[in-house]
Design a protein around this motif. Structure first.
Motif, PDB file in Angstrom:
ATOM      1  N   SER A 137       0.822  -1.237  -0.024  1.00  0.00           N
ATOM      2  CA  SER A 137      -0.084   0.079   0.134  1.00  0.00           C
ATOM      3  C   SER A 137       0.823   1.323   0.044  1.00  0.00           C
ATOM      4  N   SER A 138       2.133   1.008   0.436  1.00  0.00           N
ATOM      5  CA  SER A 138       2.767   2.528   0.544  1.00  0.00           C
ATOM      6  C   SER A 138       3.433   2.766  -0.892  1.00  0.00           C
ATOM      7  N   ARG A 139       3.481   3.977  -1.265  1.00  0.00           N
ATOM      8  CA  ARG A 139       3.817   4.407  -2.541  1.00  0.00           C
ATOM      9  C   ARG A 139       5.502   4.768  -2.344  1.00  0.00           C
ATOM     10  N   GLN A 140       5.989   4.375  -3.305  1.00  0.00           N
ATOM     11  CA  GLN A 140       7.571   4.470  -3.191  1.00  0.00           C
ATOM     12  C   GLN A 140       8.199   5.272  -4.229  1.00  0.00           C
ATOM     13  N   ALA A 141       8.956   6.414  -3.816  1.00  0.00           N
ATOM     14  CA  ALA A 141       9.722   7.324  -4.784  1.00  0.00           C
ATOM     15  C   ALA A 141      11.150   6.445  -4.926  1.00  0.00           C
ATOM     16  N   ARG A 142      11.650   5.990  -6.139  1.00  0.00           N
ATOM     17  CA  ARG A 142      12.685   4.905  -6.546  1.00  0.00           C
ATOM     18  C   ARG A 142      13.616   5.687  -7.124  1.00  0.00           C
ATOM     19  N   PHE A 143      14.760   5.865  -6.584  1.00  0.00           N
ATOM     20  CA  PHE A 143      16.053   6.316  -7.293  1.00  0.00           C
ATOM     21  C   PHE A 143      16.963   5.322  -7.633  1.00  0.00           C
ATOM     22  N   TYR A 144      16.696   4.442  -8.608  1.00  0.00           N
ATOM     23  CA  TYR A 144      17.589   3.413  -9.110  1.00  0.00           C
ATOM     24  C   TYR A 144      17.929   3.596 -10.449  1.00  0.00           C
ATOM     25  N   GLY A 145      18.726   2.700 -10.958  1.00  0.00           N
ATOM     26  CA  GLY A 145      19.277   2.531 -12.285  1.00  0.00           C
ATOM     27  C   GLY A 145      17.914   1.726 -13.046  1.00  0.00           C
ATOM     28  N   ILE A 146      17.874   1.866 -14.419  1.00  0.00           N
ATOM     29  CA  ILE A 146      17.098   1.176 -15.185  1.00  0.00           C
ATOM     30  C   ILE A 146      17.611   0.723 -16.575  1.00  0.00           C
ATOM     31  N   PRO A 147      17.334  -0.531 -16.910  1.00  0.00           N
ATOM     32  CA  PRO A 147      17.877  -0.859 -18.353  1.00  0.00           C
ATOM     33  C   PRO A 147      17.724   0.021 -19.232  1.00  0.00           C
ATOM     34  N   LEU A 148      18.289   0.161 -20.333  1.00  0.00           N
ATOM     35  CA  LEU A 148      18.192   1.026 -21.470  1.00  0.00           C
ATOM     36  C   LEU A 148      17.637   0.416 -22.643  1.00  0.00           C
ATOM     37  N   ASP A 149      17.707  -0.862 -22.680  1.00  0.00           N
ATOM     38  CA  ASP A 149      17.190  -1.529 -23.898  1.00  0.00           C
ATOM     39  C   ASP A 149      15.748  -1.805 -23.600  1.00  0.00           C
ATOM     40  N   LYS A 150      14.994  -1.592 -24.652  1.00  0.00           N
ATOM     41  CA  LYS A 150      13.439  -1.726 -24.744  1.00  0.00           C
ATOM     42  C   LYS A 150      12.952  -3.113 -23.799  1.00  0.00           C
ATOM     43  N   LYS A 151      13.144  -4.044 -24.012  1.00  0.00           N
ATOM     44  CA  LYS A 151      12.633  -5.169 -23.396  1.00  0.00           C
ATOM     45  C   LYS A 151      12.889  -4.882 -21.663  1.00  0.00           C
ATOM     46  N   LYS A 186       5.194  17.078  -5.751  1.00  0.00           N
ATOM     47  CA  LYS A 186       3.964  17.762  -5.426  1.00  0.00           C
ATOM     48  C   LYS A 186       2.864  17.194  -5.784  1.00  0.00           C
ATOM     49  N   THR A 187       2.723  16.317  -6.912  1.00  0.00           N
ATOM     50  CA  THR A 187       1.479  15.879  -7.200  1.00  0.00           C
ATOM     51  C   THR A 187       1.073  14.404  -6.913  1.00  0.00           C
ATOM     52  N   ASP A 188       2.322  13.717  -6.387  1.00  0.00           N
ATOM     53  CA  ASP A 188       2.040  12.252  -6.073  1.00  0.00           C
ATOM     54  C   ASP A 188       2.282  12.203  -4.554  1.00  0.00           C
ATOM     55  N   LYS A 189       1.334  11.353  -4.022  1.00  0.00           N
ATOM     56  CA  LYS A 189       1.423  11.029  -2.523  1.00  0.00           C
ATOM     57  C   LYS A 189       2.396   9.935  -2.096  1.00  0.00           C
ATOM     58  N   PHE A 190       3.844  10.284  -2.142  1.00  0.00           N
ATOM     59  CA  PHE A 190       4.699   9.173  -1.697  1.00  0.00           C
ATOM     60  C   PHE A 190       4.809   8.921  -0.228  1.00  0.00           C
ATOM     61  N   ASP A 191       4.985   7.711  -0.019  1.00  0.00           N
ATOM     62  CA  ASP A 191       5.341   7.326   1.431  1.00  0.00           C
ATOM     63  C   ASP A 191       6.538   7.315   1.822  1.00  0.00           C
ATOM     64  N   PHE A 192       7.409   6.955   0.989  1.00  0.00           N
ATOM     65  CA  PHE A 192       8.841   6.703   1.110  1.00  0.00           C
ATOM     66  C   PHE A 192       9.810   6.777   0.055  1.00  0.00           C
ATOM     67  N   ILE A 193      10.896   7.204   0.352  1.00  0.00           N
ATOM     68  CA  ILE A 193      12.166   7.519  -0.820  1.00  0.00           C
ATOM     69  C   ILE A 193      12.931   6.163  -0.462  1.00  0.00           C
ATOM     70  N   ASN A 194      13.357   5.455  -1.662  1.00  0.00           N
ATOM     71  CA  ASN A 194      14.202   4.277  -1.615  1.00  0.00           C
ATOM     72  C   ASN A 194      15.105   4.358  -2.487  1.00  0.00           C
ATOM     73  N   GLY A 195      16.422   4.028  -2.523  1.00  0.00           N
ATOM     74  CA  GLY A 195      17.185   3.901  -3.602  1.00  0.00           C
ATOM     75  C   GLY A 195      18.902   4.283  -3.300  1.00  0.00           C
ATOM     76  N   TYR A 196      19.551   4.412  -4.298  1.00  0.00           N
ATOM     77  CA  TYR A 196      21.329   4.472  -4.102  1.00  0.00           C
ATOM     78  C   TYR A 196      21.275   5.808  -3.250  1.00  0.00           C
ATOM     79  N   THR A 197      22.567   5.873  -2.551  1.00  0.00           N
ATOM     80  CA  THR A 197      22.592   7.002  -1.759  1.00  0.00           C
ATOM     81  C   THR A 197      22.927   8.371  -2.542  1.00  0.00           C
ATOM     82  N   SER A 198      24.103   8.241  -3.335  1.00  0.00           N
ATOM     83  CA  SER A 198      24.497   9.188  -3.786  1.00  0.00           C
ATOM     84  C   SER A 198      23.570  10.091  -4.691  1.00  0.00           C
ATOM     85  N   PRO A 199      22.580   9.639  -5.747  1.00  0.00           N
ATOM     86  CA  PRO A 199      21.785  10.388  -6.297  1.00  0.00           C
ATOM     87  C   PRO A 199      20.768  11.192  -5.362  1.00  0.00           C
ATOM     88  N   ILE A 200      20.251  10.419  -4.294  1.00  0.00           N
ATOM     89  CA  ILE A 200      19.386  10.888  -3.298  1.00  0.00           C
ATOM     90  C   ILE A 200      20.064  12.120  -2.780  1.00  0.00           C
TER      91      ILE A 200
END
Length: 435
Positions: A137-151, A186-200
């Protein structure tokens, strides 16, 4: 609808049963808990000696009742085809399969059986619940990498949807990107931030620059949980100030589980429910509490693939306050391959340089990020991202501080770059030895 649990079940992970099993473990009294740990250690060794040909070749001298006879497994041992390391009855089709990030310099493919992976998620959910976070139920703001290939990209986006999270880019840390991120908060009801330290940390610096407290625009925010990279005290203070919520430090390894998690008493509590964690010296001897050594971990549930007395490549210290029931990680010093060797033969943790430099280089807010490379015994390169070039005086001060804390004769070169190189996953390796 419990979408996150549903997504695990669809993929064959019995999360409800795993949560129930973990609750029973947590409810044990001290003596029963000790018996449980010893029983699981013997059980997992016996299983792999009987069902895993790869482990049989490693464990020829094992005596079941003598834990010290169990060999240490390193990442180099595991750099062979995964098919050769799986236990009887397991294939790449019926296990959870993934690859380590390679931040240690020794990447490899690993496997977990589905029950082990379910227990991993039960453990993670249990720890996050300390801060009122429910993955369903908790909404997450996620600071992670993501693959760049389409699949790969759309696969991760689908997982994000099922996991009730929105993913922010860690590859573009520009002001424009952070402005977009702020608009999303400002527009999303995030409950927590999770991710890599440096970008956060960089996002927190942007908020400071804009004089914005994040909870003033996103009042639903409860906590920020950082992982995978070192968290420094001043960065934690900055984030807590700009986010308006507690910042929690997580330490884990994808091939194992969540290893340690900061509890509500600000202690780094070690996971001793699905893992068995030891601190060993260079000869493989168990060190007393309070002594610094190699972090060696046993996965108590992974039947698909043996990770028994596995050297994760990190250096740490267990607190003198630790008990079998509640081990506390006093300090995570760094990785074993992050050790700098100086001209005199002296050794220093690579993070030593980072601490020294950080205290000088970021004091005026000009430099946003930097990494340090050791090029030779007496030669270091500092690459940095900044609004303006460092002055000669600043460079001389940094060099002098490094000599003062370490030893004279160190050469330090500086290179200003538009952005720092990250791993494919988006992690920033803060010290690299090229020796």
């Amino acid at each position: 609808m419990r979408l996150f649990d549903f997504s695990l079940k669809v993929n064959g992970f019995k999360i409800d049963e795993a949560k129930a099993a973990l609750s029973k473990i947590q409810a044990k009294n001290d003596s029963d808990f000790q018996a449980y740990v010893e029983e699981q250690k013997k059980s997992i060794i016996s299983y792999h000696l009987e069902h895993n040909s790869f482990y049989k070749t490693l464990g020829t001298s094992i005596k079941i009742n003598d834990w010290n006879s169990v060999p240490i497994i390193t990442k180099r041992n595991l750099q062979q085809p995964i098919e050769q390391r799986l236990s009887d009855g397991f294939t790449t089709k019926n296990v959870y399969l993934n690859k380590t990030s390679g931040s240690s310099g020794d990447p490899f493919i690993f496997a977990k059986d589905k029950w082990c992976h379910a227990m991993t998620w039960a453990e993670i959910m249990s720890r996050f619940a300390w801060y009122g976070i429910d993955f369903n139920s908790s909404r997450q703001a996620r600071f992670y990498g993501i693959p760049l290939d389409k699949k790969g990209y759309y696969k991760e986006r689908l997982k994000d949807w099922f996991s009730n999270r929105f993913r922010f880019s860690v590859f573009d840390l520009s002001d424009a990107t952070f402005e977009t991120a702020l608009t999303k908060f400002k527009t999303d009801k995030f409950d927590f931030i999770n991710g890599y330290t440096s970008p956060i940390v960089q996002f927190a610096k942007y908020l400071k620059q804009k004089d914005v407290i994040l909870t003033s625009v996103c009042p639903t925010l409860k906590v920020c949980i950082v992982t995978s990279e070192m968290l420094f005290d001043d960065d934690k203070t900055l984030m807590e100030t700009q986010f308006g919520v507690p910042v929690v430090n997580e330490y884990g390894a994808s091939e194992l589980d969540l290893i340690a998690f900061q509890n509500t008493n600000d202690e780094w509590q070690v996971n001793n429910e699905t893992l068995y964690v030891e601190i060993l010296d260079v000869n493989g001897n168990v060190l007393p509490l309070g002594k610094e050594g190699r972090i060696v971990i046993t996965s108590l549930y992974n039947k698909a693939h043996p990770l028994i007395r596995y050297d994760v490549g990190d250096i740490g210290i267990l607190s003198e306050k630790s008990t079998l029931r509640k081990p506390i990680l006093k300090k995570l010093v760094g990785r074993t391959n992050d050790i700098a060797i100086l001209p005199s033969g002296k050794k220093a943790a690579g993070l030593t340089f980072y601490y020294i430099t950080k205290s000088v280089i970021e004091n005026d807010g000009n430099v946003s990020e930097f990494v340090i490379e050791q090029l030779a015994l007496d030669s270091f390169m500092i690459q940095f991202v900044s609004r303006t070039e460092l002055s000669n005086v600043q460079k001389e001060i940094i060099t002098a501080e490094m000599e003062r804390y370490l030893e004279p004769g160190i050469k330090v070169n500086f290179e200003r770059v538009p952005q720092l190189k990250r791993t494919k996953a988006g992690k920033l390796k803060q010290f690299i030895s090229k020796l």
